[in-house]
Enzyme design. Sequence first.
Site, PDB file in Angstrom:
ATOM      1  N   ARG A 174       0.755  -1.436  -0.022  1.00 10.92           N
ATOM      2  CA  ARG A 174       0.146  -0.346   0.028  1.00 10.92           C
ATOM      3  C   ARG A 174       0.959   1.192  -0.410  1.00 10.92           C
ATOM      4  O   ARG A 174       0.646   2.171   0.503  1.00 10.92           O
ATOM      5  CB  ARG A 174      -0.910  -0.042   1.752  1.00 10.92           C
ATOM      6  CG  ARG A 174      -1.633  -1.278   1.385  1.00 10.92           C
ATOM      7  CD  ARG A 174      -2.886  -1.049   0.289  1.00 10.92           C
ATOM      8  NE  ARG A 174      -4.028  -2.751  -0.087  1.00 10.92           N
ATOM      9  CZ  ARG A 174      -3.422  -3.471  -0.251  1.00 10.92           C
ATOM     10  NH1 ARG A 174      -2.207  -3.781  -1.045  1.00 10.92           N
ATOM     11  NH2 ARG A 174      -3.662  -4.736  -0.429  1.00 10.92           N
ATOM     12  N   SER A 224     -10.868  -1.436   3.934  1.00 15.95           N
ATOM     13  CA  SER A 224     -10.399  -1.554   5.144  1.00 15.95           C
ATOM     14  C   SER A 224      -9.754  -0.748   5.769  1.00 15.95           C
ATOM     15  O   SER A 224      -8.877   0.421   5.073  1.00 15.95           O
ATOM     16  CB  SER A 224      -9.217  -2.646   4.578  1.00 15.95           C
ATOM     17  OG  SER A 224      -9.954  -3.856   4.667  1.00 15.95           O
ATOM     18  N   GLU A 294      -5.221   2.462   6.983  1.00 15.64           N
ATOM     19  CA  GLU A 294      -4.641   2.445   5.726  1.00 15.64           C
ATOM     20  C   GLU A 294      -5.254   3.531   4.747  1.00 15.64           C
ATOM     21  O   GLU A 294      -5.141   3.972   4.016  1.00 15.64           O
ATOM     22  CB  GLU A 294      -5.502   1.352   4.732  1.00 15.64           C
ATOM     23  CG  GLU A 294      -5.150   1.283   3.441  1.00 15.64           C
ATOM     24  CD  GLU A 294      -5.336  -0.166   2.875  1.00 15.64           C
ATOM     25  OE1 GLU A 294      -5.058  -1.363   3.804  1.00 15.64           O
ATOM     26  OE2 GLU A 294      -5.865  -0.408   2.308  1.00 15.64           O
TER      27      GLU A 294
HETATM   28  P1  FAD Z   1      -9.188   8.032  -3.409  1.00 14.06           P
HETATM   29  O1  FAD Z   1      -9.977   8.079  -1.777  1.00 14.06           O
HETATM   30  O2  FAD Z   1      -9.661   9.200  -3.732  1.00 14.06           O
HETATM   31  O3  FAD Z   1      -7.425   8.767  -2.992  1.00 14.06           O
HETATM   32  C1  FAD Z   1      -6.071   8.187  -2.514  1.00 14.06           C
HETATM   33  C2  FAD Z   1      -5.243   8.619  -2.703  1.00 14.06           C
HETATM   34  O4  FAD Z   1      -4.874   8.743  -4.321  1.00 14.06           O
HETATM   35  C3  FAD Z   1      -5.407  10.770  -2.107  1.00 14.06           C
HETATM   36  O5  FAD Z   1      -4.147  10.682  -1.415  1.00 14.06           O
HETATM   37  C4  FAD Z   1      -5.150  11.065  -3.507  1.00 14.06           C
HETATM   38  O6  FAD Z   1      -4.198  12.442  -2.872  1.00 14.06           O
HETATM   39  C5  FAD Z   1      -4.816   9.964  -4.117  1.00 14.06           C
HETATM   40  N1  FAD Z   1      -4.989  10.216  -5.834  1.00 14.06           N
HETATM   41  C6  FAD Z   1      -6.028  10.033  -6.320  1.00 14.06           C
HETATM   42  N2  FAD Z   1      -6.038  10.185  -7.292  1.00 14.06           N
HETATM   43  C7  FAD Z   1      -4.712  10.613  -7.645  1.00 14.06           C
HETATM   44  C8  FAD Z   1      -4.409  10.947  -8.773  1.00 14.06           C
HETATM   45  N3  FAD Z   1      -4.620  11.071 -10.124  1.00 14.06           N
HETATM   46  N4  FAD Z   1      -2.761  11.060  -9.276  1.00 14.06           N
HETATM   47  C9  FAD Z   1      -2.319  11.256  -8.092  1.00 14.06           C
HETATM   48  N5  FAD Z   1      -2.433  10.593  -6.745  1.00 14.06           N
HETATM   49  C10 FAD Z   1      -4.013  10.496  -5.994  1.00 14.06           C
HETATM   50  N6  FAD Z   1      -7.965  -0.802  -1.013  1.00 14.06           N
HETATM   51  C11 FAD Z   1      -7.338  -2.165  -1.629  1.00 14.06           C
HETATM   52  O7  FAD Z   1      -6.190  -1.991  -1.504  1.00 14.06           O
HETATM   53  N7  FAD Z   1      -8.063  -2.476  -1.721  1.00 14.06           N
HETATM   54  C12 FAD Z   1      -8.880  -3.591  -1.720  1.00 14.06           C
HETATM   55  O8  FAD Z   1      -9.079  -4.442  -1.782  1.00 14.06           O
HETATM   56  C13 FAD Z   1      -9.855  -2.330  -1.550  1.00 14.06           C
HETATM   57  N8  FAD Z   1     -10.966  -2.946  -1.572  1.00 14.06           N
HETATM   58  C14 FAD Z   1     -12.027  -2.223  -1.074  1.00 14.06           C
HETATM   59  C15 FAD Z   1     -13.556  -2.562  -0.906  1.00 14.06           C
HETATM   60  C16 FAD Z   1     -14.072  -1.301  -0.509  1.00 14.06           C
HETATM   61  C17 FAD Z   1     -15.977  -1.339  -0.468  1.00 14.06           C
HETATM   62  C18 FAD Z   1     -13.975  -0.034  -0.467  1.00 14.06           C
HETATM   63  C19 FAD Z   1     -15.222   1.429  -0.710  1.00 14.06           C
HETATM   64  C20 FAD Z   1     -12.203   0.117  -0.923  1.00 14.06           C
HETATM   65  C21 FAD Z   1     -11.881  -0.279  -0.730  1.00 14.06           C
HETATM   66  N9  FAD Z   1      -9.943  -0.446  -0.974  1.00 14.06           N
HETATM   67  C22 FAD Z   1      -9.375  -0.983  -1.082  1.00 14.06           C
HETATM   68  C23 FAD Z   1      -9.966   0.976  -0.834  1.00 14.06           C
HETATM   69  C24 FAD Z   1      -9.742   2.010  -2.311  1.00 14.06           C
HETATM   70  O9  FAD Z   1     -10.563   1.104  -2.926  1.00 14.06           O
HETATM   71  C25 FAD Z   1      -8.610   2.106  -2.976  1.00 14.06           C
HETATM   72  O10 FAD Z   1      -6.825   2.371  -2.143  1.00 14.06           O
HETATM   73  C26 FAD Z   1      -8.133   2.739  -4.677  1.00 14.06           C
HETATM   74  O11 FAD Z   1      -6.554   2.546  -4.915  1.00 14.06           O
HETATM   75  C27 FAD Z   1      -8.230   4.316  -4.080  1.00 14.06           C
HETATM   76  O12 FAD Z   1      -8.560   4.809  -4.613  1.00 14.06           O
HETATM   77  P2  FAD Z   1      -9.567   6.342  -5.207  1.00 14.06           P
HETATM   78  O13 FAD Z   1      -9.466   6.662  -6.459  1.00 14.06           O
HETATM   79  O14 FAD Z   1     -10.833   6.295  -4.950  1.00 14.06           O
HETATM   80  O15 FAD Z   1      -8.818   7.276  -4.011  1.00 14.06           O
END
Ligand code: FAD
Length: 301
Positions: A174, A224, A294
């Site tokens: 992560r 998580s 996380e």
């Molecule tokens: P955001 O939450 O919007 O942002 C996360 C970080 O990324 C922030 O710091 C943001 O500034 C940065 N960011 C976003 N976009 C960019 C960009 N274009 N350039 C640079 N930085 C950027 N995660 C896992 O790893 N494994 C799993 O199995 C998992 N299961 C999940 C299940 C559910 C139901 C949910 C709700 C979440 C889960 N997650 C899981 C967490 C999440 O989906 C991941 O961490 C995902 O990668 C976050 O992406 P996001 O676009 O929503 O990022």
Amino acid sequence: MQEVVSELRSAGIRRILLDEPMSNHTTWKIGGPADLFVVPETKQQLADTINILHRHRVPWMKIGRGSNMLVLDKGIRGAVVKLGGGLDYASIADSTVTAGAAYGLIKLSVVAGKAGLTGLEFAGGIPGSVGGAVYMNAGAHGSDISRILASVEVLDETGKFARWSASDLCFAYRHSKLQQTSVVVTEAVFQLAYGDRKEIAAAMAAHKNRRLQTQPLQSACAGSVFRNPENQHAAKLIEQAGLKGTRVGGAEISPLHANFIVNVANATANDVLTLIELIQNKIFALYKVRLIPEVLVVGER
Ligand code: FAD
């Protein structure tokens, strides 16, 4: 702020919102207002946005689909930048998949699977954007982004685009080097392999069934909450401590998955933070293990 808004408008940006509740942009449906919420539609508009914010010294942060973020109740001072439709694309050439940073990771895994490409099956239940997934090195089912990423295109604060190879990103659990920089990921290139369509579909269906059985996917949540400590599972520790079902205000430790906190009744960020602290204190008292979130906590409490 008025001057900033009018410069953004002159750059052709149409989606500019003031005092925008971040609860509209996080999967937890929690979060106070951002002073300014900007959605540049193209890479050029994104570069212009960063340039304008930088020149006016407006602090800014980027957001993907808000699926790994706890935005605090007093919201975010400065600007939040969300990538718009011009960065929501994907294409396939041989076994190489190229996706804009706004593209959905779940959709990408489906598209790749249908094209008979293996490597993205693990991502079929991760509701983030491609940009957020690379930033977080999102992973599941024994794999993660680092295993398949070839390179990313990034935009830095001076408005310059560059291509970084995956080996430059110092991936770990992560973690990616992106977490120590302010660059925005605009595109990612994944190197997949040819596989058997039926086997890929079967693996994805099995992952999906497992998630449906073990995760509270009907409720607003952010996946998580804590990282797994080395050689341990945060969920197991929290469950063993008897904390499943514990509630603070509208936030509850999921009775289904102890490492998920669900928003069951208009929870505030403070409710979630109080639960996070309660879990950390209890797990440390019982097992001398410090659980580290996380989810990313941003904004003012
Ligand atoms: P955001 O939450 O919007 O942002 C996360 C970080 O990324 C922030 O710091 C943001 O500034 C940065 N960011 C976003 N976009 C960019 C960009 N274009 N350039 C640079 N930085 C950027 N995660 C896992 O790893 N494994 C799993 O199995 C998992 N299961 C999940 C299940 C559910 C139901 C949910 C709700 C979440 C889960 N997650 C899981 C967490 C999440 O989906 C991941 O961490 C995902 O990668 C976050 O992406 P996001 O676009 O929503 O990022």
